[in-house]
Scaffold this motif. Sequence first.
Motif, PDB file in Angstrom:
ATOM      1  N   TYR A 155       0.855  -1.188   0.000  1.00  0.00           N
ATOM      2  CA  TYR A 155       0.000   0.000   0.000  1.00  0.00           C
ATOM      3  C   TYR A 155       0.892   1.240   0.000  1.00  0.00           C
ATOM      4  O   TYR A 155       1.666   1.453   0.928  1.00  0.00           O
ATOM      5  N   ILE A 156       0.787   2.064  -1.043  1.00  0.00           N
ATOM      6  CA  ILE A 156       1.592   3.274  -1.192  1.00  0.00           C
ATOM      7  C   ILE A 156       0.707   4.480  -0.910  1.00  0.00           C
ATOM      8  O   ILE A 156      -0.240   4.756  -1.669  1.00  0.00           O
ATOM      9  N   LEU A 157       1.000   5.194   0.177  1.00  0.00           N
ATOM     10  CA  LEU A 157       0.285   6.406   0.524  1.00  0.00           C
ATOM     11  C   LEU A 157       1.060   7.617   0.028  1.00  0.00           C
ATOM     12  O   LEU A 157       2.075   7.482  -0.660  1.00  0.00           O
ATOM     13  N   ARG A 158       0.609   8.790   0.406  1.00  0.00           N
ATOM     14  CA  ARG A 158       1.241  10.004  -0.098  1.00  0.00           C
ATOM     15  C   ARG A 158       2.669  10.148   0.395  1.00  0.00           C
ATOM     16  O   ARG A 158       3.557  10.548  -0.342  1.00  0.00           O
ATOM     17  N   GLN A 159       2.926   9.805   1.667  1.00  0.00           N
ATOM     18  CA  GLN A 159       4.259   9.969   2.219  1.00  0.00           C
ATOM     19  C   GLN A 159       4.790   8.700   2.878  1.00  0.00           C
ATOM     20  O   GLN A 159       5.783   8.759   3.602  1.00  0.00           O
ATOM     21  N   CYS A 160       4.159   7.584   2.666  1.00  0.00           N
ATOM     22  CA  CYS A 160       4.654   6.348   3.268  1.00  0.00           C
ATOM     23  C   CYS A 160       4.282   5.159   2.393  1.00  0.00           C
ATOM     24  O   CYS A 160       3.415   5.257   1.522  1.00  0.00           O
ATOM     25  N   ARG A 161       4.949   4.058   2.664  1.00  0.00           N
ATOM     26  CA  ARG A 161       4.683   2.802   1.971  1.00  0.00           C
ATOM     27  C   ARG A 161       4.597   1.697   3.005  1.00  0.00           C
ATOM     28  O   ARG A 161       5.509   1.535   3.822  1.00  0.00           O
ATOM     29  N   LEU A 162       3.519   0.938   2.969  1.00  0.00           N
ATOM     30  CA  LEU A 162       3.270  -0.116   3.947  1.00  0.00           C
ATOM     31  C   LEU A 162       3.160  -1.452   3.233  1.00  0.00           C
ATOM     32  O   LEU A 162       2.386  -1.606   2.295  1.00  0.00           O
ATOM     33  N   ARG A 163       3.980  -2.411   3.698  1.00  0.00           N
ATOM     34  CA  ARG A 163       3.952  -3.762   3.148  1.00  0.00           C
ATOM     35  C   ARG A 163       3.830  -4.761   4.289  1.00  0.00           C
ATOM     36  O   ARG A 163       4.355  -4.534   5.383  1.00  0.00           O
ATOM     37  N   GLY A 164       3.166  -5.856   4.022  1.00  0.00           N
ATOM     38  CA  GLY A 164       2.996  -6.869   5.051  1.00  0.00           C
ATOM     39  C   GLY A 164       2.595  -8.196   4.456  1.00  0.00           C
ATOM     40  O   GLY A 164       2.227  -8.295   3.278  1.00  0.00           O
ATOM     41  N   LYS A 165       2.689  -9.244   5.288  1.00  0.00           N
ATOM     42  CA  LYS A 165       2.341 -10.587   4.819  1.00  0.00           C
ATOM     43  C   LYS A 165       1.959 -11.466   6.001  1.00  0.00           C
ATOM     44  O   LYS A 165       2.258 -11.169   7.161  1.00  0.00           O
ATOM     45  N   ILE A 166       1.318 -12.580   5.685  1.00  0.00           N
ATOM     46  CA  ILE A 166       1.033 -13.655   6.627  1.00  0.00           C
ATOM     47  C   ILE A 166       1.175 -14.961   5.867  1.00  0.00           C
ATOM     48  O   ILE A 166       0.740 -15.057   4.715  1.00  0.00           O
TER      49      ILE A 166
END
Length: 313
Positions: A259-270
């Motif tokens: 997930y790429i937001l305006r000022q951050c990038r969030l990645r995750g998994k299970i």
Amino acid sequence: MATLVPPHSGTVPPTDPKAAPTQPEKVDYMNLPCPIPYEEIQREALMSLKPELFEGMRFDFTKGLNQRFSLSHSVFMGPTEIPSQSTETIKIPTANYEFGANYIDPKLMLFGRLMTDGRLNARLKCDLSENLSLKANGQLTSEPHMSHGMVNFDYKGKDYRSQFQLGSGALLGASYIQSVTPYLSLGGEVFWAGQHRKSGIGYVARYNTDKMVAAGQVASTGIVALSYVQKVSEKVSLASDFMYNYLSRDVTASFGYDYILRQCRLRGKIDSNGCVAAFLEERLNMGLNFILSAEVDHKKKDYKFGFGLTVGE
């Protein structure tokens, strides 16, 4: 007096677009796109499912001396896992400093890293011609049998790519990938490890559109790897993969997001082993990034948390 319209005056009554049959778009097989390199066949899935997780504290500083040359400094403090026969994870506290030098040119890139434990890592990428490039990487260390090196020659054709590898330990390898349609590419590889007297072959397939990417890989070493990435929007991607080793009968499946937001990038998994991970990159200011890393392994009862700062571009 009423005006009569001649039957062939040029006025065409509207037609139903659903009634007219659509002609299928013809594929020009003489102008197919060039596929991605063989080793990057699952790069979209790896971006979501394999972030650079770490435990402890990390600080990276990069200073550009000019447009092509820059220096980097990295400090890491945190535990390091050591091999153990027991099921419990054994960790020892460590601290490392890494000095790096980078040279980036349109046709030549050099990267060097020197660590306090005596390891020296170097990477090289050089464009010998418009289609032929040379890639090399190596590591020198004081530990016996841990130094190694690899040289790759990559040739980029009109609708295909080929690669030849030469590595330490009498390692020889070659790969080839070909675009079959505008969306489908197929390839194969062969390798020979002379030091261990082992050889193998592998096959890959990749199907990609603007909204999805599906890839599969099978190798004689026992690995079967399948991945699928769905691009929900320009900023959101969902990914899943399936790993199976038919020699050891190990199976792992995972699901992740990017997930790429305006000022951050969030990645995750299970994954199916009960491991949950997340990786956050927050841009605080121009040239200043804050990093959070977390991983929880419920099966091994292992919990990792890390934070860091990256200064410089």
